[in-house]
Motif scaffolding. Structure first.
Motif, mmCIF file in Angstrom:
data_model
loop_
_atom_site.group_PDB
_atom_site.id
_atom_site.type_symbol
_atom_site.label_atom_id
_atom_site.label_comp_id
_atom_site.label_asym_id
_atom_site.label_seq_id
_atom_site.Cartn_x
_atom_site.Cartn_y
_atom_site.Cartn_z
ATOM 1 N N LEU A 1 0.915 -1.140 0.094
ATOM 2 C CA LEU A 1 0.002 -0.027 0.027
ATOM 3 C C LEU A 1 0.898 1.177 0.272
ATOM 4 C CD1 LEU A 1 -2.913 -0.863 2.510
ATOM 5 C CD2 LEU A 1 -3.042 -0.352 -0.031
ATOM 6 N N ILE A 2 1.865 1.277 0.797
ATOM 7 C CA ILE A 2 2.723 2.565 0.871
ATOM 8 C C ILE A 2 3.537 2.578 -0.331
ATOM 9 C CG2 ILE A 2 4.835 3.676 2.160
ATOM 10 C CD1 ILE A 2 3.723 2.313 4.759
ATOM 11 N N ALA B 1 -0.189 4.058 -2.370
ATOM 12 C CA ALA B 1 -0.339 5.221 -1.922
ATOM 13 C C ALA B 1 -0.078 6.264 -2.910
ATOM 14 C CB ALA B 1 0.640 5.496 -0.690
ATOM 15 N N THR B 2 1.000 6.315 -3.524
ATOM 16 C CA THR B 2 1.242 7.206 -4.562
ATOM 17 C C THR B 2 0.602 7.632 -5.752
ATOM 18 O OG1 THR B 2 2.909 5.815 -5.590
ATOM 19 C CG2 THR B 2 4.018 7.330 -4.205
ATOM 20 N N GLY C 1 -3.580 7.499 -3.424
ATOM 21 C CA GLY C 1 -3.642 7.940 -2.031
ATOM 22 C C GLY C 1 -4.528 9.180 -1.873
ATOM 23 N N VAL D 1 -6.897 3.919 0.893
ATOM 24 C CA VAL D 1 -5.538 3.543 0.745
ATOM 25 C C VAL D 1 -4.887 4.011 2.406
ATOM 26 C CG1 VAL D 1 -3.444 4.054 -0.128
ATOM 27 C CG2 VAL D 1 -5.456 3.575 -1.390
ATOM 28 N N TYR D 2 -5.067 5.213 2.588
ATOM 29 C CA TYR D 2 -4.323 5.448 3.849
ATOM 30 C C TYR D 2 -4.995 4.769 5.207
ATOM 31 C CZ TYR D 2 -2.189 9.596 1.269
ATOM 32 O OH TYR D 2 -1.492 10.071 0.359
ATOM 33 N N ILE E 1 -3.862 1.515 5.794
ATOM 34 C CA ILE E 1 -2.604 1.386 6.246
ATOM 35 C C ILE E 1 -2.796 1.640 7.834
ATOM 36 C CG2 ILE E 1 -0.134 2.568 6.339
ATOM 37 C CD1 ILE E 1 -0.641 3.449 3.458
ATOM 38 N N TYR F 1 0.214 8.531 8.660
ATOM 39 C CA TYR F 1 -0.927 8.319 7.424
ATOM 40 C C TYR F 1 -2.093 8.818 7.911
ATOM 41 C CZ TYR F 1 2.716 6.073 4.385
ATOM 42 O OH TYR F 1 3.757 5.836 3.818
ATOM 43 N N LYS G 1 -1.999 12.361 6.977
ATOM 44 C CA LYS G 1 -2.415 12.349 5.698
ATOM 45 C C LYS G 1 -3.982 12.248 5.035
ATOM 46 C CE LYS G 1 2.158 10.585 3.926
ATOM 47 N NZ LYS G 1 2.923 11.362 2.760
#
Lengths: 356, 356
Positions: free
Chosen positions: A171-172, A176-177, A180, A186-187, A190, A241, A244
């Motif tokens: 995921l990271i 995420a990129t 995200g 996604v975040y 995590i 996260y 974020k």
């Protein structure tokens, strides 16, 4: 006919479980109250200065804000201690009660309107929590950190931890990129996955500290320090996260989804590691799950009506969306001049350090 | 640590309780389905003729309407039989499941929209019913109608019956004439109070018939005929005042209030007469009550969203009303050209004969 043939359910409320319950309840009261104190502090600071939502930091000079912060830290400490006494399956879902405390205090002190469905949501949280409390398994008797180490290194839990780490890394470094900022899951995934591991380590650490305070020093064991390292790593990742997520999406969307995922994954982790359910009758497990679903419904209603109160659109306008949150499911957060009054109450205890 | 020290909850699910549960579930399925079949019959009849809501009786020539009526009678018979096997505390609240069956079938077959909060309401009804089913007390073993007579003539239950009769008489001869058409609670209180006695007598009669079919003739006892007389008297009174209530107020207002009062009073009557709770552990009683509150919340949500779908006003417009139903709490029913599409699903099983 056997009279009182059961009578075992309260036997399950061991002295340790009752201690854990009291700590979890007081934690929820402290944390729920802290949010209102901080909000009052933010409001008072905003009267004379630039608002926090617009980038001001005047609230740092407001004693009320700091009082709220301290109340919150006390609440977090109580939460930490609760895990040392009672199973996660009992402590984690009770976090929802802090939302009730906040909602009721916001109604009484801040004069915020509470929709009648919001009252129903509070009622459901209480009813669901009662079911869970009455049917939670007794805490395992643990004599040393070694006992926990044995539980943590069983194949099933190792497999779960391995799964969590792999999924989080994928995921990271992959999702995420790309997704995200457009996909709220996604975040939150995590944070929730790491959260389930951090609660397990917090529990291990809490028990180690409890035993140490009882005179059985656990600080000489390397395992204690390993769990401390896991706690720090997990919580730092989680907070990073979660910040974020809260920066990108509305709290009203992030909070309940995070609560559901975090609590569910924590219960799964606890069931795998501590084998909570192996000591329970199926009917008690089902009752616990019913209680959990009731709490989830309650929190959903509370947040749903919060949405309704703020920027409600009549049902017809979102008939195309079958997801739970009408307006802002995947909508990125907009700059907001009044963010501290619109923000929803944070729902997970680890989330609180992030939301000012 | 005692492994599986409990394990008693399923022991409570006696063979008789399971029979009662199956009968109650099939009753709910039949009754829930019957409503949809009748509605389809009414719609088909309305295509060519005067609608029922405008006083037409063309639906009597529609086979589908009669099929629905028969399905409903089968459901009522199953409900009656359920009371002969399981305690009222188990059978009565499960009546809420017929609403779910109706709501789901209305969504699938009649293509009616189901609000996401309505789905949540269904989920809560299921979760609450599960809790009640798992923790309901076992049915008392009754050998003859004499055993029931002894239970019915204890001071506590005689006092309850006396209280019910006095209150009902005062309501009928004093309040009904003055407040009957303006206060929805008058007619509903009469129905619910009588309903609690009729369920107790239905149960006595059901057990008498069950024993008779098993070869132990109960028809020779005058008590059996006394209970039959009570059943007839109570149900006639109930239907009479329920019809008045439905004629005067919207079904969407009458149904949920009636469900709550009827079920609550029936549980109270059953607890007094059959001493259901004396054989139970406090934690099980609390779990039952939690389940009951969860079901009530679910039915409330289902009806609330039904209101929202039809003539919804944004929250601000009824902020003055703190009662549960926003628009039509005490508002007398308006002549309605489309009554059979607007009417809510009847919620109590005895109510069904009244609502066409």
């Amino acid at each position: 006919m056997t009279e009182m043939s059961s009578g075992s359910s309260f036997a399950y409320m061991s002295a340790d479980n009752i201690k854990g319950l009291m700590l979890a309840l007081s934690s929820s009261i402290f944390i729920g109250t802290s949010f209102i104190i901080k909000k009052k502090g933010l409001k008072r600071a905003a009267m004379n200065n630039v608002r926090a939502g617009l980038g001001g930091y005047s609230y740092l000079w407001e004693p009320l804000w700091w009082a709220g912060m301290i109340t919150m830290i006390v609440g977090e400490a109580a939460n930490f201690a609760a895990y040392a006494f009672a199973p996660a399956i009992l402590v984690t879902p009770l976090g929802a009660l802090s939302v009730i405390v906040s909602a009721v205090l916001a109604h009484v002190i801040l004069k915020e309107k509470l929709h009648s469905l919001g009252v129903l949501g509070c009622l459901l949280c209480i009813v669901g929590s009662t079911s869970i409390v009455l049917h939670a398994p007794a805490e395992r008797q643990i004599q040393s950190i070694d006992d926990i180490w044995i539980l943590a290194t069983q194949p099933a839990f190792l497999l779960y931890s391995f799964f969590v780490v792999v999924v989080v890394l994928v995921l990271i470094y992959h999702f995420a990129t790309i997704y995200g900022n457009t996909h709220v899951m996604v975040y939150i995934s995590i944070c929730s996955l790491m959260g389930s591991l951090s609660v397990m380590s917090v529990k291990a650490l809490g028990i180690a500290l409890k035993l140490t305070l009882q005179g059985i020093n656990q600080l000489v064991y390397p395992q204690t320090w390993f769990f401390a390292l896991v706690v720090v790593t997990c919580i730092v990742t989680q907070m990073n996260y979660l910040n974020k997520a809260l920066d990108t999406f509305n709290t009203a969307v992030v909070s309940p989804i995070y609560y559901v995922m975090f609590t569910t994954l924590t219960i799964i982790a606890s069931v795998i590691m501590f084998k909570d359910w192996s000591r329970q009758h199926p009917s008690q497990i089902i009752t616990e799950l019913c209680g959990f679903i009731t709490i989830l419904s309650g929190t959903f209603l509370l947040h749903y009506t919060k949405e309704m109160g703020q920027n409600y659109k009549p049902p017809g306008s979102y008939s195309g969306l079958n997801t739970s949150f009408p307006n802002s499911q995947l909508v990125a957060k907009q700059p907001d001049s009044d963010s501290f009054t619109k923000e929803a109450v944070p729902m997970c205890k680890f989330e609180l350090f992030c939301a000012s």
